[in-house]
Design an enzyme around this catalytic site. Structure first.
Site, short mmCIF file in Angstrom:
data_model
loop_
_atom_site.label_atom_id
_atom_site.label_comp_id
_atom_site.label_asym_id
_atom_site.label_seq_id
_atom_site.Cartn_x
_atom_site.Cartn_y
_atom_site.Cartn_z
N ARG A 38 -8.56 -0.59 4.77
CA ARG A 38 -7.72 0.44 4.14
C ARG A 38 -6.37 -0.13 3.74
O ARG A 38 -5.74 0.34 2.81
CB ARG A 38 -7.48 1.59 5.12
CG ARG A 38 -8.73 2.29 5.54
CD ARG A 38 -8.41 3.51 6.34
NE ARG A 38 -7.38 4.31 5.67
CZ ARG A 38 -6.97 5.49 6.12
NH1 ARG A 38 -7.46 5.97 7.21
NH2 ARG A 38 -6.04 6.16 5.47
N LYS A 90 0.85 -1.20 0.00
CA LYS A 90 0.00 0.00 0.00
C LYS A 90 0.89 1.25 0.00
O LYS A 90 0.68 2.17 -0.80
CB LYS A 90 -0.88 0.01 1.24
CG LYS A 90 -1.56 1.34 1.53
CD LYS A 90 -2.48 1.29 2.74
CE LYS A 90 -1.77 1.50 4.04
NZ LYS A 90 -1.51 2.90 4.41
N ASN A 91 1.88 1.27 0.87
CA ASN A 91 2.67 2.49 1.06
C ASN A 91 3.72 2.72 -0.02
O ASN A 91 4.35 3.78 -0.05
CB ASN A 91 3.30 2.51 2.46
CG ASN A 91 2.25 2.75 3.53
OD1 ASN A 91 1.09 3.04 3.21
ND2 ASN A 91 2.63 2.58 4.77
N CYS A 97 -5.32 12.13 12.74
CA CYS A 97 -5.96 10.80 12.66
C CYS A 97 -5.78 10.19 14.05
O CYS A 97 -5.20 10.79 14.94
CB CYS A 97 -5.33 9.96 11.57
SG CYS A 97 -3.69 9.38 12.01
N ASP A 126 4.71 0.63 12.14
CA ASP A 126 3.51 -0.03 11.59
C ASP A 126 3.40 -1.49 12.01
O ASP A 126 2.41 -2.14 11.70
CB ASP A 126 3.53 0.04 10.06
CG ASP A 126 3.32 1.46 9.59
OD1 ASP A 126 3.53 1.73 8.39
OD2 ASP A 126 2.99 2.32 10.42
N ILE A 132 7.68 7.15 17.17
CA ILE A 132 7.32 7.87 15.93
C ILE A 132 6.03 8.67 16.09
O ILE A 132 5.99 9.85 15.75
CB ILE A 132 7.18 6.88 14.74
CG1 ILE A 132 8.44 6.03 14.59
CG2 ILE A 132 6.84 7.63 13.46
CD1 ILE A 132 9.69 6.77 14.17
N ARG A 154 -5.02 10.48 4.62
CA ARG A 154 -3.95 11.49 4.79
C ARG A 154 -2.92 11.41 3.68
O ARG A 154 -2.28 12.39 3.33
CB ARG A 154 -3.24 11.27 6.13
CG ARG A 154 -4.09 11.32 7.33
CD ARG A 154 -3.23 11.30 8.53
NE ARG A 154 -2.44 12.52 8.56
CZ ARG A 154 -1.25 12.66 7.98
NH1 ARG A 154 -0.73 11.66 7.32
NH2 ARG A 154 -0.60 13.79 8.04
N ARG A 198 -0.17 14.40 13.08
CA ARG A 198 0.28 14.17 11.70
C ARG A 198 0.45 15.50 10.95
O ARG A 198 -0.17 15.75 9.92
CB ARG A 198 -0.68 13.26 10.94
CG ARG A 198 -1.07 11.99 11.66
CD ARG A 198 0.04 10.98 11.80
NE ARG A 198 0.51 10.43 10.57
CZ ARG A 198 -0.04 9.40 9.93
NH1 ARG A 198 -1.12 8.85 10.42
NH2 ARG A 198 0.47 8.95 8.81
N PRO A 199 1.26 16.43 11.44
CA PRO A 199 1.44 17.69 10.70
C PRO A 199 2.14 17.47 9.36
O PRO A 199 2.75 16.41 9.15
CB PRO A 199 2.33 18.51 11.64
CG PRO A 199 3.00 17.54 12.51
CD PRO A 199 2.08 16.36 12.64
N VAL A 200 2.03 18.44 8.48
CA VAL A 200 2.74 18.36 7.19
C VAL A 200 3.64 19.59 7.02
O VAL A 200 3.96 20.00 5.90
CB VAL A 200 1.76 18.23 6.00
CG1 VAL A 200 1.11 16.85 5.98
CG2 VAL A 200 0.70 19.34 6.04
C1 EPZ Z 1 4.16 7.07 6.48
O1 EPZ Z 1 3.36 8.08 7.04
C2 EPZ Z 1 3.25 5.87 6.32
N1 EPZ Z 1 2.16 6.20 5.41
C3 EPZ Z 1 2.71 5.44 7.68
O2 EPZ Z 1 1.95 4.25 7.47
C4 EPZ Z 1 3.88 5.11 8.59
O3 EPZ Z 1 3.39 4.79 9.87
C5 EPZ Z 1 4.80 6.34 8.69
O4 EPZ Z 1 5.24 6.73 7.36
C6 EPZ Z 1 6.05 6.07 9.52
O5 EPZ Z 1 6.76 5.01 8.96
C7 EPZ Z 1 2.40 6.17 4.06
O6 EPZ Z 1 3.50 5.91 3.61
C8 EPZ Z 1 1.23 6.48 3.19
P1 EPZ Z 1 6.09 10.50 8.61
P2 EPZ Z 1 3.91 9.61 7.10
O7 EPZ Z 1 5.90 11.76 7.84
O8 EPZ Z 1 4.75 9.89 5.92
C9 EPZ Z 1 6.13 13.75 12.01
C10 EPZ Z 1 0.11 2.84 7.76
O9 EPZ Z 1 -0.19 2.23 8.77
N2 EPZ Z 1 6.01 14.73 10.92
O10 EPZ Z 1 7.33 9.69 8.36
O11 EPZ Z 1 2.74 10.48 7.38
C11 EPZ Z 1 4.86 12.90 12.16
O12 EPZ Z 1 3.92 13.56 12.96
C12 EPZ Z 1 0.55 4.27 7.81
O13 EPZ Z 1 0.16 2.33 6.62
C13 EPZ Z 1 6.03 16.09 11.23
O14 EPZ Z 1 6.15 16.46 12.39
O15 EPZ Z 1 4.84 9.55 8.38
C14 EPZ Z 1 5.38 11.64 12.79
O16 EPZ Z 1 5.47 11.85 14.19
C15 EPZ Z 1 0.24 4.84 9.17
N3 EPZ Z 1 5.93 16.99 10.22
C16 EPZ Z 1 6.80 11.51 12.22
O17 EPZ Z 1 7.13 12.79 11.69
C17 EPZ Z 1 5.79 16.61 8.91
O18 EPZ Z 1 5.70 17.49 8.02
C18 EPZ Z 1 6.92 10.50 11.09
O19 EPZ Z 1 5.94 10.84 10.16
C19 EPZ Z 1 5.75 15.23 8.61
C20 EPZ Z 1 5.87 14.31 9.63
#
Ligand code: EPZ
Length: 419
Positions: free
Chosen positions: A398, A22-23, A117, A306, A328, A93, A122-124
């Site tokens: 999902r 999926k990812n 969520c 995950d 994380i 997201r 989950r900030p961006v």
């Molecule tokens: C990806 O999410 C995956 N989703 C998630 O899988 C997975 O849990 C996660 O990476 C960690 O491995 C997809 O690939 C679609 P991050 P992502 O940005 O990219 C913080 C599942 O179960 N952060 O690496 O959203 C964030 O809050 C899903 O399939 C910021 O602060 O994760 C988190 O604490 C759930 N600012 C940490 O970084 C940002 O701009 C890691 O988040 C972005 C992230």
């Protein structure tokens, strides 16, 4: 809303085919925005999130269709909108993955902020900062990211405070069409990021260093279409390994991406699992014992967040005390209260969970709260004595393709009912 009804405990036997990731699929679908030629993705799993990304692409006036052979064809030659609406983004997201490609292809993006969520805020902010750094003007207006890059994006040095997975993927896609060189520092190393880079290179992108913490991208003027096979899902494979552990069974996994699973295999063995290669794409995984262990989630190649909920279900029956530290996400213990309903003995203290192994779990009705939590409850239901009902199974749909069918074919007593 569907629910699963599981009668336990059961032993498992037979083989499970691991589906595409999926990812890895989601960013690759977004990458199709980068070219006006057709993109054909094979091995894309049939999941709710894939359907949602397809819907989003169609809203942008792209074509997104399954062929008879299950391939996914995406054609963004007639893309005419940069608008990713809240009603779609709030359900998934990962829609944020169209942000970089839209800016690169259309020089504008109007993407809803994903919102939080169950597992965290989950900030961006890191995605937005990176695009600003590459020359885009970005405002937040009424819950939307409104971005423009009239002169096109320019290659820059991007440093990620946190090695964000989708943040790295957004920059990889945007930088592929930017003017000049982009260097991403503290990039995510996840295998799905590497798979995306491989696909982009097959489209003509000039990328080096994927899988390392520094990735370099030399922008090109245009990218070609591509036929690309998505890697298999390491989290689905890890989930089946936990099923073998918690039921004390030996099962065969076909097409598990072992090359990307060192941390998962390491903990599987430490708990008491035995893994045996049968042939090139077939392994046997056997649950021999349930020893208590400690787990600390980390970015790749560390233990994946995950897989945290699934291992916690296993450790509820270990012969001792285990500790899980979630580093994380700030709220990824939603499954704990539900596991306690099944008889588990777990105490949470901050981002640590202390799991005191119990002799048995007793079936009960439990509630899925997020994707991996729901997998954890299904695993616990396989081992619990009596009937377990897992409600709100839409969370599971999902990210797992036909999980109940795969488990039934392994001998599990599991049924999907309309609630
Ligand atoms: C990806 O999410 C995956 N989703 C998630 O899988 C997975 O849990 C996660 O990476 C960690 O491995 C997809 O690939 C679609 P991050 P992502 O940005 O990219 C913080 C599942 O179960 N952060 O690496 O959203 C964030 O809050 C899903 O399939 C910021 O602060 O994760 C988190 O604490 C759930 N600012 C940490 O970084 C940002 O701009 C890691 O988040 C972005 C992230």
């Amino acid at each position: 809303m569907d629910k699963f009804v599981i009668e336990g405990p059961t032993k498992l036997k037979g083989e499970a085919y691991i589906s595409g990731s999926k990812n890895a699929s989601l960013p690759m679908m977004a990458a199709a925005i980068l070219t006006s030629e057709p993109v054909v993705l094979s091995n894309v799993p049939r999941l709710k999130d894939i359907d949602t990304m397809c819907k989003l692409l169609v809203r942008l006036n792209c074509r997104c269709e399954r062929k008879e052979n299950n391939d996914l064809v995406i054609d963004c030659s007639s893309i005419n909108s940069d608008f990713a609406p809240y009603e779609l983004v709030k359900t998934m997201r990962a829609s944020i993955l169209v942000f970089g490609p839209l800016l690169a292809r259309l020089r504008s993006a109007h993407v809803s902020l994903p919102g939080g969520c169950a597992i965290g805020v989950r900030p961006v902010n890191l995605h937005i900062a990176a695009m600003k750094n590459m020359g885009a003007s970005v405002e937040i207006e009424e819950g939307y990211i409104v971005a423009r890059s009239d002169d096109g994006l320019k290659g820059e040095k991007i440093y990620f405070d946190i090695p964000t997975v989708t943040g790295t993927e957004n920059v990889l896609m945007a930088a592929s069409l930017a003017r000049g060189r982009t260097v991403i520092k503290n990039a995510a190393k996840e295998p799905e990021v590497v798979d995306l880079a491989r696909m982009l290179k097959a489209m003509g992108a000039k990328i080096t260093g994927e899988g390392e913490s520094t990735i370099e991208v030399e922008g090109v003027d245009r990218l070609k279409g591509v036929n690309y096979r998505v890697m298999n899902d390491r989290i689905e494979a890890g989930t089946f390994m936990c099923a073998a552990l918690i039921t004390g069974s030996a099962i065969e996994l076909v097409n598990a991406p072992l090359y990307a699973m060192d941390a998962i295999v390491d903990k599987f063995v430490e708990v008491g699992g035995v893994i045996r290669n049968i042939d090139d794409n077939r392994i046997e995984v056997k649950g021999n014992a349930l020893n208590p262990i400690s787990i600390k989630t980390a970015v790749y190649p560390g233990f994946p967040t995950d897989m945290q909920a699934q291992f916690m279900a296993v450790l509820t029956l270990a012969n001792g005390t285990s500790i899980i530290e979630e580093t994380i996400f700030e709220n990824r213990f939603m499954h704990v209260a539900e596991l306690i309903r099944l008889g588990a003995n777990i105490i949470i203290s901050g981002n640590r969970a202390v799991i005191e192994g119990v002799d048995r779990l007793i079936g009960a009705t439990v509630m899925a709260t997020d994707l991996r939590a729901s997998a954890s409850l299904v695993l616990a239901g396989l081992a619990a004595e009596g009937r377990t009902e897992v409600l709100r199974i839409y969370h599971l749909d999902r990210g797992y393709e036909s999980l109940e069918k795969k488990l039934s074919s392994l001998g599990a007593n599991i049924e999907r009912l309309k609630q």
